[in-house]
Design an enzyme around this catalytic site. Sequence first.
Site, short mmCIF file in Angstrom:
data_model
loop_
_atom_site.label_atom_id
_atom_site.label_comp_id
_atom_site.label_asym_id
_atom_site.label_seq_id
_atom_site.Cartn_x
_atom_site.Cartn_y
_atom_site.Cartn_z
CD GLU A 101 92.36 80.16 21.83
OE1 GLU A 101 91.71 79.46 22.63
OE2 GLU A 101 93.21 79.69 21.03
CB CYS A 102 97.31 84.88 21.56
SG CYS A 102 98.94 85.53 21.96
N GLY A 103 97.07 86.05 19.05
CA GLY A 103 97.20 86.66 17.73
C GLY A 103 95.86 86.91 17.07
#
Length: 443
Positions: free
Chosen positions: A323-325
Site C-alpha cells: 500500500e502506498c509507500g
Amino acid sequence: MDKKPQFLIAAPSSGSGKTTITQGLLRYLKNKGLRVQPFKCGPDYLDTKHHAWAAGNVSINLDTFMSSYEHVEEIYHRYSSRSDVSVVEGVMGLFDGAKKMEGSSAQIAELLNIPIILVVNAKATAYSVAPLLYGFKNFYPGINIAGVIFNFVGSESHYQFLKDACEDVGVTPLGYVPKNDKLHLPSRHLGLQISDSLQYDAIIEDIAEHISQTVDIEKLIQISTTQFQEPRTSKISQKGKLKITVAKDEAFNFTYHENLKALEQLGDVTYFSPLKDHELPFTDLLYLAGGYPELHLKELSSNTTMRKAINNYCSQGGRVLAECGGMMYLCESIIDSDSIEYPMVGYLEQKATMENMKLKLGYRKINIDNNICFGHEFHYSKILSPLLKYSVGEIYSARDQKLDTLLFRKQNTVASYIHFYWGEKKITDIFFGNTNEDTTKQV
C-alpha cells in the site's frame, strides 16, 4: 446497561485545536489513573499514533464509509468495555462527511449515542459565537452537543462573553484554553518517530497541565457519563495457519489496528524492518504498509540484501499486499524532491517520484470482479510510466466518480496507492483467493 463517561470531541471546522485538546485530555485522564480508550473518526492513521502515545492505549478507527454501522458499533463497544472512559476524536468539521453527513463525526456520535463536546476557536470572536453554537446545537436533532470548550482565548474577561453566549443558547460551558505558542504537537505530515517519544511525551504533559488549569474536566466527565451498551458476544472464528510477515519500522507504519487483528486471525504474524533487517522471514503473505519511505531512501536503498530477498519472494509468486509507500518500495526506484534517484526492490518496472509534489486524497471504493472493498488515498508522490498492463479493477470516489487511481496485480503481488480497510471484510480472499491455503515461500 451501566453508565460510563464517553464523549466525542468535535469542532465547527478543522484548525480549531481539537487534536491538541484531545491529546491533553487523554493524558490528563491517564494521569488520574483511569483506563482510557481513544478512538478516531475517519481513516486517519496519524492521529491514532498521537492518541496511543497520550493515552498509553491503542487507538481505534471508527469509519462509516469504509465499514458498516454494525462493525463500528461492535468495535466501539468491544474496546470501550475494557476502559473507564472512552474519548472519540472527530474528523474535520462536525458535519463534514464523504457526502454531506455520511461518514461524519455527527453521524458516528448519533450511531453510538454519545454526547459531543464542541471545541470552538474563539481567537477573533466573543458573544458572536452564540448563533454559531445555536446552529450547531439545533441543526440536527439526532445529536447531543453537551458542552463546549473554547480555544485560543485571550483572557478571563474574554471567556465571560463566550460563557454568556453558552448560557443564552443552552449549552454547558466547560472552560477555555488560553493561547500558548510553546505547545505544538509534532508535524502530522512528518509523523511520529520513535526517537521523538521523549520530547513528545513532555509536550503532552505540558498540554495536559495547561488545559487542566482552565477547563472543568470534572464537569466534562459528569455531563458525559451516559448509558453504555455492553458488547454482544461474538462468535470466535478459528485461527488460520498462515505465516504472515508485516513491515513495521520508521519507514512503514501506516496501519489500521483492526487490519492487523484480522491478519492475526489468518495465522501467526511476524514483524520485520526493511530498513534494518537483512532477511525476509519465512512467509505465506507479505504486507508492506504505507509510511514514509521518502524520509529513509538512502537506508532503504543501501539494504541490498533485503531488496533482493523481497524481489525474489515476489518473483516466485509469493503473496504480497503493498500500500502506498509499500508500493513505492517495490518500484525500480524512488526519486526524491531534489531529483536524486534511489534504487528500490525493482519488482514493479516503474518509478515513484517526490518531485513537484501534489496532494491526492479521498475515500476510495474498489470494484474487483464485482467484489467491492473500501479504502483511502493520501499521498504527495506519483508513479512515472505506470504499469497499465498490470492494472486491475475500477476505482471510484465516495461520490461514485470513476478515478484514475490504479490497482496493480503482477503474479500474486497486489499494489496500489490505496490504504485498504479489511477489519470487517476479508479482502485478502478477494485479492489472493483462499488464504487458508498454505503456500509458504522460503526466500
